[in-house]
Scaffold this active site. Structure first.
Site, PDB file in Angstrom:
ATOM      1  N   VAL A  18      48.818  36.988  48.921  1.00  0.00           N
ATOM      2  CA  VAL A  18      47.410  36.898  49.313  1.00  0.00           C
ATOM      3  C   VAL A  18      47.225  37.791  50.539  1.00  0.00           C
ATOM      4  O   VAL A  18      48.067  37.813  51.435  1.00  0.00           O
ATOM      5  CB  VAL A  18      47.006  35.454  49.661  1.00  0.00           C
ATOM      6  CG1 VAL A  18      45.551  35.395  50.111  1.00  0.00           C
ATOM      7  CG2 VAL A  18      47.242  34.527  48.479  1.00  0.00           C
ATOM      8  N   CYS A  19      46.124  38.538  50.547  1.00  0.00           N
ATOM      9  CA  CYS A  19      45.763  39.338  51.704  1.00  0.00           C
ATOM     10  C   CYS A  19      46.887  40.321  52.044  1.00  0.00           C
ATOM     11  O   CYS A  19      47.497  40.917  51.158  1.00  0.00           O
ATOM     12  CB  CYS A  19      45.427  38.400  52.865  1.00  0.00           C
ATOM     13  SG  CYS A  19      44.495  39.137  54.220  1.00  0.00           S
ATOM     14  N   SER A  20      47.210  40.468  53.321  1.00  0.00           N
ATOM     15  CA  SER A  20      48.234  41.425  53.728  1.00  0.00           C
ATOM     16  C   SER A  20      49.649  40.967  53.398  1.00  0.00           C
ATOM     17  O   SER A  20      50.614  41.685  53.692  1.00  0.00           O
ATOM     18  CB  SER A  20      48.115  41.732  55.225  1.00  0.00           C
ATOM     19  OG  SER A  20      48.271  40.551  55.991  1.00  0.00           O
ATOM     20  N   ALA A  57      43.227  39.869  47.015  1.00  0.00           N
ATOM     21  CA  ALA A  57      42.574  40.490  48.162  1.00  0.00           C
ATOM     22  C   ALA A  57      42.588  39.525  49.355  1.00  0.00           C
ATOM     23  O   ALA A  57      43.379  38.583  49.401  1.00  0.00           O
ATOM     24  CB  ALA A  57      41.161  40.917  47.769  1.00  0.00           C
ATOM     25  N   THR A  98      45.090  44.104  48.458  1.00  0.00           N
ATOM     26  CA  THR A  98      45.351  43.406  49.710  1.00  0.00           C
ATOM     27  C   THR A  98      44.012  43.313  50.442  1.00  0.00           C
ATOM     28  O   THR A  98      42.970  43.626  49.858  1.00  0.00           O
ATOM     29  CB  THR A  98      46.416  44.149  50.544  1.00  0.00           C
ATOM     30  OG1 THR A  98      46.706  43.404  51.740  1.00  0.00           O
ATOM     31  CG2 THR A  98      45.973  45.553  50.924  1.00  0.00           C
TER      32      THR A  98
END
Length: 244
Positions: free
Chosen positions: A102-104, A153, A122
């Site tokens: 998830v995300c970075s 993202a 990301t």
């Protein structure tokens, strides 16, 4: 058989990245959920106030069925340079059913050479870094699947990832029941959740604020360390087996 889910924790993580998917995945039948880290104990999040608890160490979790790596606004590069975390990801990935982020958190997977050659997403502010690690950025997609690798993202996309995974693992109806049970029916009061939708001035301010948050003299060193280890492993022939 029990389906083992390992959600990675590290100092400075963004809590919703981990807890959003957790709230979905904990409802899967015949599953065992672990919060894993280098040591068992409290892990302080990026707020400096909220604390999560690691229930198992990496060493105690050698064969998870699903791995999920959350991101962070400020500590991602430290996680990328964390040898124990990266080597654990490299070791468990070949035998997972799903390797996710998830995300970075995608950048942590990238530092383990798991995303090389794969499309991935990301947080919008971190998309340019994917290419440095050989991944193909998909900045307009909320969830990107490439074989058994699934990246989501930024931050809130983790909830969508959890539901998507629930549908794949337990079936669409089971995922829909979970969605109904937690009343996940997003109706945000604003429609500026992606750079494609945000006014130019708002986007400029957001980029400025995120640059301030991420500003640290350690960031270039941590990224360089992650790239060096990745390159050295490749030169020495320790390659991560590609997902089928």
């Amino acid at each position: 058989m029990t389906f083992q889910i390992a959600i990675v924790l590290y100092p400075g993580l963004t809590v919703l990245d981990a807890i959003g998917p957790y709230e979905i995945l904990r409802n899967l039948p015949d599953s065992e959920l672990r919060f894993v880290s280098g040591e068992v104990g409290p892990i302080v999040s990026d707020s400096g106030v909220l604390v999560l608890g690691a229930t198992h160490t990496f060493a105690e979790t050698p064969a998870p069925d699903l791995v999920l790596v959350p991101g962070s606004g400020s500590a991602t590069t430290e996680a990328m340079a964390d040898r124990e975390l990266v080597e654990w990801l490299r070791a468990v990935h070949p035998n997972t059913s799903w390797t996710t982020s998830v995300c970075s958190g995608a950048l942590v997977l990238a530092a383990a050479d798991i995303l090389r050659g794969h499309p991935a997403t990301t947080h919008w502010s971190a998309q340019p870094m994917l290419a440095a690690f050989g991944a193909r950025s998909r900045p307009h997609d909320r969830i990107v699947r490439s074989g058994k690798i699934v990246t989501a993202a930024g931050v809130s996309a983790g909830i969508d990832l959890g539901l998507w995974l629930a549908g794949e693992i337990a079936g669409v109806e089971a995922a829909q029941l979970i969605q109904l049970a937690i009343e996940y029916d997003p109706q945000p009061p604003f429609d500026t959740g992606h750079p494609d939708k945000a006014p130019a001035e708002l986007l400029r301010k957001a980029r400025l604020e995120m640059t301030k948050v991420a500003a640290s003299p350690r960031v270039p060193l941590d990224v360089a360390t992650a790239l060096w280890r990745l390159t050295l492993n490749r030169v020495r022939g320790h390659k991560v087996r590609a997902a089928i």
